[in-house]
Design an enzyme around this catalytic site. Structure first.
Site, PDB file in Angstrom:
ATOM      1  N   ASP A  17      -0.630   4.178   1.016  1.00 30.12           N
ATOM      2  CA  ASP A  17      -1.445   5.143   1.753  1.00 30.12           C
ATOM      3  C   ASP A  17      -0.859   5.601   3.091  1.00 30.12           C
ATOM      4  OD1 ASP A  17      -2.006   2.975   3.512  1.00 30.12           O
ATOM      5  OD2 ASP A  17      -3.872   2.476   2.475  1.00 30.12           O
TER       6      ASP A  17
ATOM      7  N   CYS B 125      16.218  20.972 -10.449  1.00 30.72           N
ATOM      8  CA  CYS B 125      16.476  21.090 -11.888  1.00 30.72           C
ATOM      9  C   CYS B 125      15.280  21.607 -12.684  1.00 30.72           C
ATOM     10  CB  CYS B 125      16.944  19.734 -12.451  1.00 30.72           C
ATOM     11  SG  CYS B 125      15.586  18.573 -12.723  1.00 30.72           S
TER      12      CYS B 125
ATOM     13  N   ALA C  32     -10.476  -7.494   7.464  1.00 30.07           N
ATOM     14  CA  ALA C  32      -9.307  -7.305   8.322  1.00 30.07           C
ATOM     15  C   ALA C  32      -9.668  -6.626   9.647  1.00 30.07           C
ATOM     16  CB  ALA C  32      -8.260  -6.477   7.580  1.00 30.07           C
TER      17      ALA C  32
ATOM     18  N   SER D  68      -4.975  -9.431  -3.385  1.00 38.70           N
ATOM     19  CA  SER D  68      -5.435 -10.421  -4.366  1.00 38.70           C
ATOM     20  C   SER D  68      -4.272 -11.338  -4.763  1.00 38.70           C
ATOM     21  CB  SER D  68      -6.029  -9.722  -5.588  1.00 38.70           C
ATOM     22  OG  SER D  68      -5.083  -8.829  -6.134  1.00 38.70           O
TER      23      SER D  68
ATOM     24  N   ASN E 208       0.818  -1.215   0.000  1.00 42.77           N
ATOM     25  CA  ASN E 208       0.000   0.000   0.000  1.00 42.77           C
ATOM     26  C   ASN E 208       0.849   1.261   0.000  1.00 42.77           C
ATOM     27  OD1 ASN E 208      -2.044  -1.804   0.144  1.00 42.77           O
ATOM     28  ND2 ASN E 208      -2.584  -1.420   2.276  1.00 42.77           N
TER      29      ASN E 208
ATOM     30  N   CYS F 146      10.608  20.172  -9.876  1.00 40.64           N
ATOM     31  CA  CYS F 146      11.787  19.843  -9.074  1.00 40.64           C
ATOM     32  C   CYS F 146      12.521  21.115  -8.645  1.00 40.64           C
ATOM     33  CB  CYS F 146      12.714  18.967  -9.912  1.00 40.64           C
ATOM     34  SG  CYS F 146      14.268  18.578  -9.102  1.00 40.64           S
TER      35      CYS F 146
ATOM     36  N   HIS G 171       5.650  -0.601  -2.897  1.00 42.66           N
ATOM     37  CA  HIS G 171       5.207   0.179  -4.058  1.00 42.66           C
ATOM     38  C   HIS G 171       5.292   1.681  -3.831  1.00 42.66           C
ATOM     39  CE1 HIS G 171       2.810  -3.624  -5.476  1.00 42.66           C
ATOM     40  NE2 HIS G 171       4.110  -3.703  -5.730  1.00 42.66           N
TER      41      HIS G 171
ATOM     42  N   GLY H 170      -5.483  -9.004   2.939  1.00 41.71           N
ATOM     43  CA  GLY H 170      -6.107  -8.049   2.021  1.00 41.71           C
ATOM     44  C   GLY H 170      -5.377  -7.808   0.719  1.00 41.71           C
TER      45      GLY H 170
ATOM     46  N   ASN I 232      -8.717 -12.722   4.282  1.00 36.69           N
ATOM     47  CA  ASN I 232      -9.324 -12.124   3.086  1.00 36.69           C
ATOM     48  C   ASN I 232     -10.772 -12.610   3.005  1.00 36.69           C
ATOM     49  OD1 ASN I 232      -9.934 -11.381   0.293  1.00 36.69           O
ATOM     50  ND2 ASN I 232      -7.718 -11.248  -0.019  1.00 36.69           N
TER      51      ASN I 232
HETATM   52  C1  BJW Z   1     -10.157  -7.293   2.007  1.00 37.48           C
HETATM   53  C2  BJW Z   1     -11.095  -6.447   2.493  1.00 37.48           C
HETATM   54  C3  BJW Z   1     -11.133  -6.320   3.868  1.00 37.48           C
HETATM   55  C4  BJW Z   1     -11.334  -6.390   0.405  1.00 37.48           C
HETATM   56  N1  BJW Z   1     -10.282  -6.985   4.591  1.00 37.48           N
HETATM   57  N2  BJW Z   1      -9.295  -7.998   2.671  1.00 37.48           N
HETATM   58  C5  BJW Z   1       3.129 -11.803 -16.000  1.00 37.48           C
HETATM   59  C6  BJW Z   1       3.458 -12.669 -14.969  1.00 37.48           C
HETATM   60  C7  BJW Z   1       4.092 -12.224 -13.832  1.00 37.48           C
HETATM   61  C8  BJW Z   1       4.418 -10.893 -13.697  1.00 37.48           C
HETATM   62  C9  BJW Z   1       4.095 -10.013 -14.698  1.00 37.48           C
HETATM   63  C10 BJW Z   1       3.469 -10.478 -15.845  1.00 37.48           C
HETATM   64  N3  BJW Z   1       3.286  -9.403 -16.665  1.00 37.48           N
HETATM   65  C11 BJW Z   1       3.758  -8.304 -16.055  1.00 37.48           C
HETATM   66  C12 BJW Z   1       4.271  -8.665 -14.870  1.00 37.48           C
HETATM   67  C13 BJW Z   1       4.886  -7.781 -13.880  1.00 37.48           C
HETATM   68  C14 BJW Z   1       3.864  -6.937 -13.139  1.00 37.48           C
HETATM   69  C15 BJW Z   1       2.742  -7.821 -12.586  1.00 37.48           C
HETATM   70  O1  BJW Z   1       2.853  -8.427 -11.553  1.00 37.48           O
HETATM   71  N4  BJW Z   1       1.613  -7.882 -13.281  1.00 37.48           N
HETATM   72  C16 BJW Z   1       0.514  -8.762 -12.879  1.00 37.48           C
HETATM   73  C17 BJW Z   1      -0.767  -7.957 -12.760  1.00 37.48           C
HETATM   74  C18 BJW Z   1       0.433  -9.893 -13.853  1.00 37.48           C
HETATM   75  N5  BJW Z   1       4.604  -6.344 -12.057  1.00 37.48           N
HETATM   76  C19 BJW Z   1       5.294  -5.228 -12.240  1.00 37.48           C
HETATM   77  O2  BJW Z   1       5.289  -4.611 -13.283  1.00 37.48           O
HETATM   78  C20 BJW Z   1       6.122  -4.780 -11.053  1.00 37.48           C
HETATM   79  N6  BJW Z   1       7.436  -4.524 -11.475  1.00 37.48           N
HETATM   80  C21 BJW Z   1       8.245  -5.494 -11.921  1.00 37.48           C
HETATM   81  O3  BJW Z   1       7.891  -6.661 -11.946  1.00 37.48           O
HETATM   82  O4  BJW Z   1       9.479  -5.060 -12.311  1.00 37.48           O
HETATM   83  C22 BJW Z   1      10.283  -5.958 -13.076  1.00 37.48           C
HETATM   84  C23 BJW Z   1       9.787  -5.854 -14.506  1.00 37.48           C
HETATM   85  C24 BJW Z   1      10.151  -4.765 -15.238  1.00 37.48           C
HETATM   86  C25 BJW Z   1       9.698  -4.657 -16.557  1.00 37.48           C
HETATM   87  C26 BJW Z   1       8.849  -5.630 -17.097  1.00 37.48           C
HETATM   88  C27 BJW Z   1       8.457  -6.721 -16.319  1.00 37.48           C
HETATM   89  C28 BJW Z   1       8.945  -6.824 -15.005  1.00 37.48           C
HETATM   90  C29 BJW Z   1       5.569  -3.493 -10.494  1.00 37.48           C
HETATM   91  C30 BJW Z   1       4.201  -3.656  -9.944  1.00 37.48           C
HETATM   92  C31 BJW Z   1       3.701  -2.302  -9.470  1.00 37.48           C
HETATM   93  C32 BJW Z   1       2.252  -2.376  -8.987  1.00 37.48           C
HETATM   94  N7  BJW Z   1       1.777  -1.047  -8.827  1.00 37.48           N
HETATM   95  C33 BJW Z   1       0.438  -0.844  -8.300  1.00 37.48           C
HETATM   96  C34 BJW Z   1       0.157   0.673  -8.344  1.00 37.48           C
HETATM   97  C35 BJW Z   1       0.993   1.365  -7.256  1.00 37.48           C
HETATM   98  C36 BJW Z   1       0.775   2.828  -7.217  1.00 37.48           C
HETATM   99  C37 BJW Z   1      -0.644   3.190  -6.863  1.00 37.48           C
HETATM  100  O5  BJW Z   1      -1.184   2.781  -5.831  1.00 37.48           O
HETATM  101  O6  BJW Z   1      -1.209   3.936  -7.646  1.00 37.48           O
HETATM  102  O7  BJW Z   1       0.346  -1.336  -6.964  1.00 37.48           O
HETATM  103  S1  BJW Z   1      -0.822  -1.776  -9.145  1.00 37.48           S
HETATM  104  C38 BJW Z   1      -1.791  -2.129  -7.719  1.00 37.48           C
HETATM  105  O8  BJW Z   1      -1.789  -3.559  -7.458  1.00 37.48           O
HETATM  106  C39 BJW Z   1      -1.038  -1.478  -6.545  1.00 37.48           C
HETATM  107  C40 BJW Z   1      -1.165  -2.530  -5.482  1.00 37.48           C
HETATM  108  O9  BJW Z   1      -0.157  -2.354  -4.505  1.00 37.48           O
HETATM  109  C41 BJW Z   1      -1.038  -3.796  -6.264  1.00 37.48           C
HETATM  110  C42 BJW Z   1      -1.590  -5.010  -5.570  1.00 37.48           C
HETATM  111  O10 BJW Z   1      -2.952  -4.895  -5.364  1.00 37.48           O
HETATM  112  P1  BJW Z   1      -3.594  -5.442  -4.017  1.00 37.48           P
HETATM  113  O11 BJW Z   1      -3.056  -4.715  -2.859  1.00 37.48           O
HETATM  114  O12 BJW Z   1      -3.482  -6.913  -3.984  1.00 37.48           O
HETATM  115  O13 BJW Z   1      -5.108  -4.956  -4.175  1.00 37.48           O
HETATM  116  P2  BJW Z   1      -6.321  -5.667  -4.935  1.00 37.48           P
HETATM  117  O14 BJW Z   1      -7.348  -4.635  -5.179  1.00 37.48           O
HETATM  118  O15 BJW Z   1      -5.854  -6.440  -6.106  1.00 37.48           O
HETATM  119  O16 BJW Z   1      -6.859  -6.740  -3.880  1.00 37.48           O
HETATM  120  C43 BJW Z   1      -7.508  -6.347  -2.699  1.00 37.48           C
HETATM  121  C44 BJW Z   1      -7.803  -7.590  -1.898  1.00 37.48           C
HETATM  122  O17 BJW Z   1      -8.332  -7.191  -0.647  1.00 37.48           O
HETATM  123  C45 BJW Z   1      -8.856  -8.523  -2.543  1.00 37.48           C
HETATM  124  O18 BJW Z   1      -8.379  -9.859  -2.514  1.00 37.48           O
HETATM  125  C46 BJW Z   1     -10.069  -8.369  -1.657  1.00 37.48           C
HETATM  126  O19 BJW Z   1     -10.851  -9.560  -1.536  1.00 37.48           O
HETATM  127  C47 BJW Z   1      -9.435  -8.018  -0.340  1.00 37.48           C
HETATM  128  N8  BJW Z   1     -10.280  -7.261   0.561  1.00 37.48           N
HETATM  129  N9  BJW Z   1     -11.799  -5.902   1.388  1.00 37.48           N
HETATM  130  C48 BJW Z   1      -9.375  -7.821   3.997  1.00 37.48           C
HETATM  131  N10 BJW Z   1     -12.055  -5.494   4.430  1.00 37.48           N
HETATM  132 ZN    ZN Z   2      15.137  17.254 -10.855  1.00 33.74          ZN
END
Ligand code: BJW
Ligand code: ZN
Length: 250
Positions: free
Chosen positions: A100, A156, A237, A195, A98, A153, A121, A193, A219
């Site tokens: 936040d 720069c 949670a 996915s 997160n 910035c 992240h 929490g 979850n």
């Molecule tokens: C509750 C609840 C309650 C509800 N109590 N629970 C193919 C295979 C493998 C990897 C890749 C692929 N193709 C591309 C990739 C790489 C990619 C990736 O993983 N993609 C997948 C989607 C397939 N990853 C990347 O690109 C990462 N970098 C990387 O790998 O670098 C090397 C590389 C470089 C170049 C090319 C390839 C690789 C970077 C990932 C960055 C993710 N960024 C984000 C945005 C951050 C900024 C922002 O916030 O704006 O991060 S995306 C978004 O998803 C955010 C989150 O941190 C992240 C994860 O989401 P999260 O937290 O799991 O949320 P949800 O909504 O998905 O799930 C919520 C859950 O809560 C649910 O299960 C609910 O049931 C539950 N819930 N209420 C408890 N009350």
């Molecule tokens: Zn700069």
């Protein structure tokens, strides 16, 4: 619940991995699912470096909105329970996807001296320069009305961007290394929490499993991790973490 409490109580080292769901009960939308942010905003339009390069104003507008939303929300009982766990047990490391800052706010609310959470992240409240190495905390409001009013910035004059990790970008290598070290050493990985689809974060619990540890998942719905978890607690949670932590610390 009892099984999870016992596992957690017995573990000398624990890694906690959280995702957007842990903040859902604070009123912060998750990404995926019916109520998720990606229902209304396409990730490739907003959470990629290409999106920022092509329309920085639109991307900043989305982040400015999220910063304002988070600033009006507070950590809930689940964040506080995790902060207590970290405070009372030096072997617990909190790793979050997160951006936040609510885990850190909960820790500060209870006066915890525990290590700050590892933010895989990045943070909504930090910026970095698109042209030089400048990085800094940034909480001032952002005027995303036009490209000209976006933050610049001080070193720069380049365009500043949120210091978050977008798709296709590398995570901070030191943060990732520390998170994987903690996951490999952990006897229990508590996953709350998320996915569990975004890499490399989703691989952390698998590291714990590989080195002989157990996974506990909190979850309301199944995830790819559910089938390998030793214990699955189905529910929100904010309801499940307080009794889980209370039982483990008793
Ligand atoms: C509750 C609840 C309650 C509800 N109590 N629970 C193919 C295979 C493998 C990897 C890749 C692929 N193709 C591309 C990739 C790489 C990619 C990736 O993983 N993609 C997948 C989607 C397939 N990853 C990347 O690109 C990462 N970098 C990387 O790998 O670098 C090397 C590389 C470089 C170049 C090319 C390839 C690789 C970077 C990932 C960055 C993710 N960024 C984000 C945005 C951050 C900024 C922002 O916030 O704006 O991060 S995306 C978004 O998803 C955010 C989150 O941190 C992240 C994860 O989401 P999260 O937290 O799991 O949320 P949800 O909504 O998905 O799930 C919520 C859950 O809560 C649910 O299960 C609910 O049931 C539950 N819930 N209420 C408890 N009350
Ligand atoms: Zn700069």
């Amino acid at each position: 619940m009892e099984e999870a409490q016992t596992l957690l109580a017995a573990a000398r080292s624990v890694v906690v991995l959280t995702g957007a769901g842990v903040s859902a009960e604070s009123g912060i939308p998750t990404f995926r699912g019916d109520e998720g942010l990606w229902k209304s905003y396409r990730p490739e339009r907003l959470a990629t470096p290409e999106a920022f390069a092509s329309d920085p104003r639109l991307v900043w507008e989305w982040y400015a909105w999220r910063r304002e939303l988070v600033a009006t929300r507070s950590p809930h009982s689940g964040h506080v329970a995790l902060a207590r766990l970290c405070q009372d047990r030096p072997g617990v490391r909190l790793v979050t996807q997160n951006v936040d800052g609510l885990h850190a706010r909960a820790a500060s609310e209870i006066g915890s001296g525990a290590a700050p959470p590892l933010e895989l992240h990045g943070s909504l409240f930090r910026v970095r320069c698109t042209a030089c190495r400048y990085r800094a905390p940034h909480t001032a409001s952002v005027d995303s009305g036009t490209v000209e009013t976006l933050p610049r910035c001080p070193e720069c004059g380049g365009l500043l961007r949120p210091a978050v990790v977008w798709f296709g970008e590398s995570l901070d290598a030191a943060v990732v290394a520390e998170a994987f070290r903690a996951a490999e050493e952990a006897e229990v990985c508590l996953v709350v929490g998320t996915s569990a689809v975004v890499q490399p974060a989703a691989a952390l619990p698998l590291s714990t499993l590989r080195t002989g540890g157990a996974v506990i998942e909190v979850n309301p719905v199944p995830t790819p991790l559910s089938q390998v978890a030793e214990v699955v607690l189905r529910g929100p949670a904010g309801e499940l973490l307080p009794p889980l932590v209370e039982g483990a610390l008793a």
